[in-house]
Design a protein around this motif. Structure first.
Motif, PDB file in Angstrom:
ATOM      1  N   LYS A   1      -2.163  71.674  55.548  1.00 33.68           N
ATOM      2  CA  LYS A   1      -2.804  70.657  56.380  1.00 33.68           C
ATOM      3  C   LYS A   1      -1.790  69.641  56.904  1.00 33.68           C
ATOM      4  O   LYS A   1      -0.807  69.304  56.231  1.00 33.68           O
ATOM      5  CB  LYS A   1      -3.883  69.918  55.578  1.00 33.68           C
ATOM      6  CG  LYS A   1      -4.963  70.814  54.996  1.00 33.68           C
ATOM      7  CD  LYS A   1      -5.745  71.560  56.073  1.00 33.68           C
ATOM      8  CE  LYS A   1      -6.855  72.403  55.475  1.00 33.68           C
ATOM      9  NZ  LYS A   1      -7.606  73.172  56.489  1.00 33.68           N
ATOM     10  N   THR A   2      -2.044  69.156  58.101  1.00 29.67           N
ATOM     11  CA  THR A   2      -1.299  68.029  58.656  1.00 29.67           C
ATOM     12  C   THR A   2      -2.011  66.752  58.218  1.00 29.67           C
ATOM     13  O   THR A   2      -3.214  66.582  58.481  1.00 29.67           O
ATOM     14  CB  THR A   2      -1.255  68.091  60.188  1.00 29.67           C
ATOM     15  OG1 THR A   2      -0.590  69.292  60.584  1.00 29.67           O
ATOM     16  CG2 THR A   2      -0.525  66.880  60.752  1.00 29.67           C
ATOM     17  N   ILE A   3      -1.292  65.858  57.553  1.00 28.56           N
ATOM     18  CA  ILE A   3      -1.900  64.653  56.994  1.00 28.56           C
ATOM     19  C   ILE A   3      -1.671  63.469  57.924  1.00 28.56           C
ATOM     20  O   ILE A   3      -0.524  63.148  58.270  1.00 28.56           O
ATOM     21  CB  ILE A   3      -1.309  64.341  55.604  1.00 28.56           C
ATOM     22  CG1 ILE A   3      -1.454  65.552  54.675  1.00 28.56           C
ATOM     23  CG2 ILE A   3      -1.993  63.121  55.002  1.00 28.56           C
ATOM     24  CD1 ILE A   3      -0.696  65.408  53.366  1.00 28.56           C
ATOM     25  N   VAL A   4      -2.744  62.836  58.331  1.00 30.22           N
ATOM     26  CA  VAL A   4      -2.682  61.609  59.110  1.00 30.22           C
ATOM     27  C   VAL A   4      -3.148  60.485  58.184  1.00 30.22           C
ATOM     28  O   VAL A   4      -4.304  60.465  57.761  1.00 30.22           O
ATOM     29  CB  VAL A   4      -3.586  61.682  60.352  1.00 30.22           C
ATOM     30  CG1 VAL A   4      -3.521  60.378  61.132  1.00 30.22           C
ATOM     31  CG2 VAL A   4      -3.199  62.869  61.228  1.00 30.22           C
ATOM     32  N   GLU A   5      -2.276  59.560  57.851  1.00 29.28           N
ATOM     33  CA  GLU A   5      -2.600  58.552  56.852  1.00 29.28           C
ATOM     34  C   GLU A   5      -3.170  57.275  57.467  1.00 29.28           C
ATOM     35  O   GLU A   5      -2.730  56.823  58.526  1.00 29.28           O
ATOM     36  CB  GLU A   5      -1.362  58.216  56.016  1.00 29.28           C
ATOM     37  CG  GLU A   5      -0.856  59.392  55.195  1.00 29.28           C
ATOM     38  CD  GLU A   5       0.010  58.958  54.030  1.00 29.28           C
ATOM     39  OE1 GLU A   5      -0.073  57.786  53.627  1.00 29.28           O
ATOM     40  OE2 GLU A   5       0.761  59.808  53.511  1.00 29.28           O
ATOM     41  N   ASN A   6      -4.130  56.714  56.768  1.00 39.22           N
ATOM     42  CA  ASN A   6      -4.721  55.435  57.159  1.00 39.22           C
ATOM     43  C   ASN A   6      -4.903  54.589  55.898  1.00 39.22           C
ATOM     44  O   ASN A   6      -5.986  54.523  55.327  1.00 39.22           O
ATOM     45  CB  ASN A   6      -6.061  55.658  57.863  1.00 39.22           C
ATOM     46  CG  ASN A   6      -6.709  54.348  58.297  1.00 39.22           C
ATOM     47  OD1 ASN A   6      -6.047  53.335  58.470  1.00 39.22           O
ATOM     48  ND2 ASN A   6      -8.023  54.384  58.477  1.00 39.22           N
ATOM     49  N   PRO A   7      -3.838  53.933  55.435  1.00 34.04           N
ATOM     50  CA  PRO A   7      -3.928  53.104  54.224  1.00 34.04           C
ATOM     51  C   PRO A   7      -4.508  51.733  54.533  1.00 34.04           C
ATOM     52  O   PRO A   7      -4.747  51.375  55.686  1.00 34.04           O
ATOM     53  CB  PRO A   7      -2.465  52.989  53.795  1.00 34.04           C
ATOM     54  CG  PRO A   7      -1.703  53.062  55.083  1.00 34.04           C
ATOM     55  CD  PRO A   7      -2.473  53.979  55.980  1.00 34.04           C
ATOM     56  N   GLY A   8      -4.743  50.965  53.469  1.00 36.93           N
ATOM     57  CA  GLY A   8      -5.132  49.567  53.640  1.00 36.93           C
ATOM     58  C   GLY A   8      -6.613  49.322  53.816  1.00 36.93           C
ATOM     59  O   GLY A   8      -7.004  48.231  54.267  1.00 36.93           O
ATOM     60  N   VAL A   9      -7.458  50.301  53.452  1.00 38.33           N
ATOM     61  CA  VAL A   9      -8.901  50.058  53.495  1.00 38.33           C
ATOM     62  C   VAL A   9      -9.247  49.087  52.363  1.00 38.33           C
ATOM     63  O   VAL A   9      -9.018  49.375  51.193  1.00 38.33           O
ATOM     64  CB  VAL A   9      -9.702  51.361  53.353  1.00 38.33           C
ATOM     65  CG1 VAL A   9     -11.208  51.071  53.412  1.00 38.33           C
ATOM     66  CG2 VAL A   9      -9.301  52.363  54.433  1.00 38.33           C
ATOM     67  N   MET A  10      -9.783  47.963  52.729  1.00 40.52           N
ATOM     68  CA  MET A  10     -10.004  46.876  51.779  1.00 40.52           C
ATOM     69  C   MET A  10     -11.403  46.902  51.173  1.00 40.52           C
ATOM     70  O   MET A  10     -12.290  47.587  51.673  1.00 40.52           O
ATOM     71  CB  MET A  10      -9.782  45.531  52.473  1.00 40.52           C
ATOM     72  CG  MET A  10     -10.765  45.229  53.602  1.00 40.52           C
ATOM     73  SD  MET A  10     -10.557  46.211  55.135  1.00 40.52           S
ATOM     74  CE  MET A  10      -9.045  45.462  55.763  1.00 40.52           C
ATOM     75  N   THR A  11     -11.574  46.159  50.066  1.00 42.95           N
ATOM     76  CA  THR A  11     -12.922  45.856  49.598  1.00 42.95           C
ATOM     77  C   THR A  11     -13.643  45.134  50.722  1.00 42.95           C
ATOM     78  O   THR A  11     -13.063  44.275  51.374  1.00 42.95           O
ATOM     79  CB  THR A  11     -12.858  44.957  48.348  1.00 42.95           C
ATOM     80  OG1 THR A  11     -12.153  45.639  47.312  1.00 42.95           O
ATOM     81  CG2 THR A  11     -14.256  44.609  47.855  1.00 42.95           C
ATOM     82  N   ASN A  12     -14.899  45.466  50.951  1.00 46.49           N
ATOM     83  CA  ASN A  12     -15.631  44.932  52.092  1.00 46.49           C
ATOM     84  C   ASN A  12     -14.898  45.259  53.397  1.00 46.49           C
ATOM     85  O   ASN A  12     -14.340  44.374  54.055  1.00 46.49           O
ATOM     86  CB  ASN A  12     -15.834  43.417  51.970  1.00 46.49           C
ATOM     87  CG  ASN A  12     -16.552  43.013  50.702  1.00 46.49           C
ATOM     88  OD1 ASN A  12     -17.494  43.651  50.288  1.00 46.49           O
ATOM     89  ND2 ASN A  12     -16.085  41.940  50.074  1.00 46.49           N
ATOM     90  N   PRO A  13     -14.852  46.556  53.781  1.00 51.34           N
ATOM     91  CA  PRO A  13     -14.103  46.969  54.983  1.00 51.34           C
ATOM     92  C   PRO A  13     -14.571  46.209  56.221  1.00 51.34           C
ATOM     93  O   PRO A  13     -15.771  45.976  56.410  1.00 51.34           O
ATOM     94  CB  PRO A  13     -14.440  48.457  55.104  1.00 51.34           C
ATOM     95  CG  PRO A  13     -14.835  48.878  53.740  1.00 51.34           C
ATOM     96  CD  PRO A  13     -15.505  47.695  53.117  1.00 51.34           C
ATOM     97  N   THR A  14     -13.615  45.822  57.048  1.00 52.09           N
ATOM     98  CA  THR A  14     -13.907  44.985  58.199  1.00 52.09           C
ATOM     99  C   THR A  14     -14.087  45.811  59.473  1.00 52.09           C
ATOM    100  O   THR A  14     -13.644  46.960  59.574  1.00 52.09           O
ATOM    101  CB  THR A  14     -12.775  43.983  58.439  1.00 52.09           C
ATOM    102  OG1 THR A  14     -11.565  44.712  58.762  1.00 52.09           O
ATOM    103  CG2 THR A  14     -12.537  43.116  57.206  1.00 52.09           C
TER     104      THR A  14
END
Length: 390
Positions: free
Chosen positions: A61-74
C-alpha cells in the motif's frame, strides 16, 4: 418492547491480542492508497504505528499520512483531511487511535466526495449523504476504549472559531467496514484518558437506559453492561495493566454504542448535548465533560422517571430498598453512582474542568435542546443545570 425498529450493523470486528494480524487480510479488499489518520504521536512512541506501517508496506500500500488529529477534532482539521484525501485520491481511510480519530475518519469519509458545504449539510442541518454519493471506506485500529466509534456511524466535530461542538450520527453506510480491537493497545493511553473513556461508556448506556418505562429487553442488556463496566473499572484503576479488566472495558464500550441496546427506546442524549458544549469551552476530555454535569442532570430527571431510577438502584447497585420509599431508593442509586465516580477519580463539577460562572451563558447557547428521555429541557433549564454543576 413497544418501539418499532430495524437493525443492521455491517462492521466486522477482530478482538484480542492477535487481532492486528487480520489487518493484512482486510487490506486485500481495498485499493492501493491508504490515508492513515492518527493523533499527536503517542502511537509512534508506543510502537503501534510501526506495526501498522509494516503491515501496510508488506501489503504493497501507498501510505498517505495525516497526523495531529486532536481530542475534539476541529472543523479546520476536517478541512485539512478532506483536502489531503482529495489531492491523493485515497482508497481507504485507516483510523489509528481512539474515538476522536475514528470519529474524524468517518467525517472525512462522508465529506470527500460532497461538492457543497459539508459542515452545513451534514452537521448543522444533520443530513446524510444522498443515495449514490461515493463514500470512502473506513477501518479502525482502536487504542482507547470509550466512544464505541469503532462500530457505529457517529461523528463529533468542533467549530473552534464559534466554540460550537456538534455530533452527527450518519446512516449505516458510514459505519467502519472493519475494526481491530486489541485490549493491550488501550494500556498505552494516560490514566486520565482511561478514566474519561470509562465514564463515556457508562453514560452511553445511561442515555439509552433512562427513557421509557415499558418492560424492554434492551434495559436488561444495559444493566448487565453497566455492572460489567463498574466492576472492571475498579480493577483497572488499581491496576491499569490488568488484561481481563481492560478487555471487558473495551468490549463493553463497543456494545454500549453500536445501536443494540437503544433498540425500541426513545433514548435521552441531553447529558451529551450539554457535555459537548462544556467540552467546546473547556477542551476537557469528553468523558470528563459528561461526568461534570451528570449528577445535576439525573437529579432533575429522576423526578420524571422515578420507576426507572428505582430499577437502576436495585439492579445496577444492589440496593435492597427494604423499608425505603421509591424516592429514597432512587436517591440511594444516584448516591451510589456518585460514590463510584469519586472512587475512580472522575470530576463531578464543571469548575474542575476550568469552567466558571462567566462561561455559563456561552455553554448554554452552545447546547442543542430537543425532546428526549423523561423531560424536555429549555435553555433556562440548561443554565440551571450548569449552575448546579459549578
Amino acid at each position: 418492547m413497544q418501539g418499532n425498529f430495524s437493525y443492521y450493523n455491517p462492521t466486522k470486528l477482530y478482538f484480542g491480542k492477535e487481532s492486528l494480524n487480520y489487518l493484512k487480510d482486510e487490506l486485500k479488499n481495498y485499493g492501493a492508497k491508504v490515508l492513515l489518520n492518527y493523533g499527536s504521536g503517542s502511537v509512534k512512541r508506543n510502537g503501534i504505528y510501526d506495526q501498522v506501517v509494516a503491515i501496510l508496506k508488506e501489503a504493497g500500500k501507498t501510505i498517505v499520512e495525516n497526523p495531529g488529529v486532536m481530542t475534539n477534532p476541529t472543523l479546520e482539521k476536517l478541512n485539512e483531511g478532506v483536502k489531503i484525501a482529495r489531492e491523493n485520491g485515497v482508497d481507504l481511510i485507516l483510523a489509528l487511535g481512539g474515538g476522536s480519530v475514528c470519529d474524524y475518519s468517518k467525517a472525512v469519509a462522508a465529506s470527500v466526495f460532497y461538492e457543497g458545504d459539508y459542515w452545513d449539510q451534514f452537521w448543522l442541518k444533520q443530513q446524510n449523504p444522498v443515495e449514490g454519493q461515493k463514500l470512502l471506506p473506513v477501518g479502525c485500529i482502536l487504542t482507547m476504549a470509550g466512544t464505541g466509534s469503532e462500530m457505529n456511524a457517529g461523528t463529533v466535530i468542533t467549530d473552534a472559531e464559534h466554540t460550537f461542538k456538534v455530533g452527527h450520527v450518519f446512516d449505516s453506510r458510514l459505519m467502519p467496514k472493519f475494526s481491530i480491537l486489541n485490549p493491550e493497545f488501550t494500556m498505552t493511553v494516560p490514566e486520565n484518558q482511561m478514566k474519561a473513556g470509562i465514564y463515556d461508556i457508562m453514560n452511553h448506556i445511561m442515555e439509552q437506559y433512562f427513557s421509557d418505562l415499558d418492560d424492554n429487553t434492551s434495559d436488561y442488556l444495559a444493566e448487565g453492561l453497566m455492572r460489567s463496566v463498574i466492576n472492571s473499572s475498579r480493577i483497572a484503576v488499581k491496576n491499569p495493566q490488568d488484561y481481563e479488566a481492560r478487555s471487558n472495558i473495551m468490549w463493553t464500550a463497543t456494545w454500549a454504542l453500536n445501536t443494540l441496546i437503544g433498540l425500541g427506546k426513545q433514548q435521552d442524549w441531553m447529558v451529551h448535548m450539554i457535555g459537548h458544549s462544556v467540552g467546546a469551552w473547556t477542551h476537557a476530555p469528553h468523558g470528563y465533560a459528561l461526568a461534570s454535569v451528570s449528577m445535576a442532570y439525573y437529579q432533575r430527571a429522576m423526578k420524571y422517571g422515578l420507576p426507572k431510577f428505582v430499577r437502576f438502584a436495585k439492579n445496577v447497585w444492589n440496593i435492597s430498598g427494604e423499608g425505603m420509599t421509591d424516592q429514597q431508593i432512587a436517591e440511594a442509586g444516584l448516591q451510589a453512582l456518585k460514590a463510584w465516580m469519586l472512587e475512580i477519580g472522575l470530576p463531578l463539577t464543571i469548575s474542575e474542568l476550568g469552567a466558571n460562572a462567566d462561561m455559563i451563558a456561552g455553554i448554554t447557547e452552545g447546547t442543542i435542546c430537543y425532546p428526549a428521555g423523561y423531560m424536555n429541557l429549555k435553555k433556562e433549564d440548561i443554565t440551571e443545570i450548569l449552575k448546579e454543576s459549578l
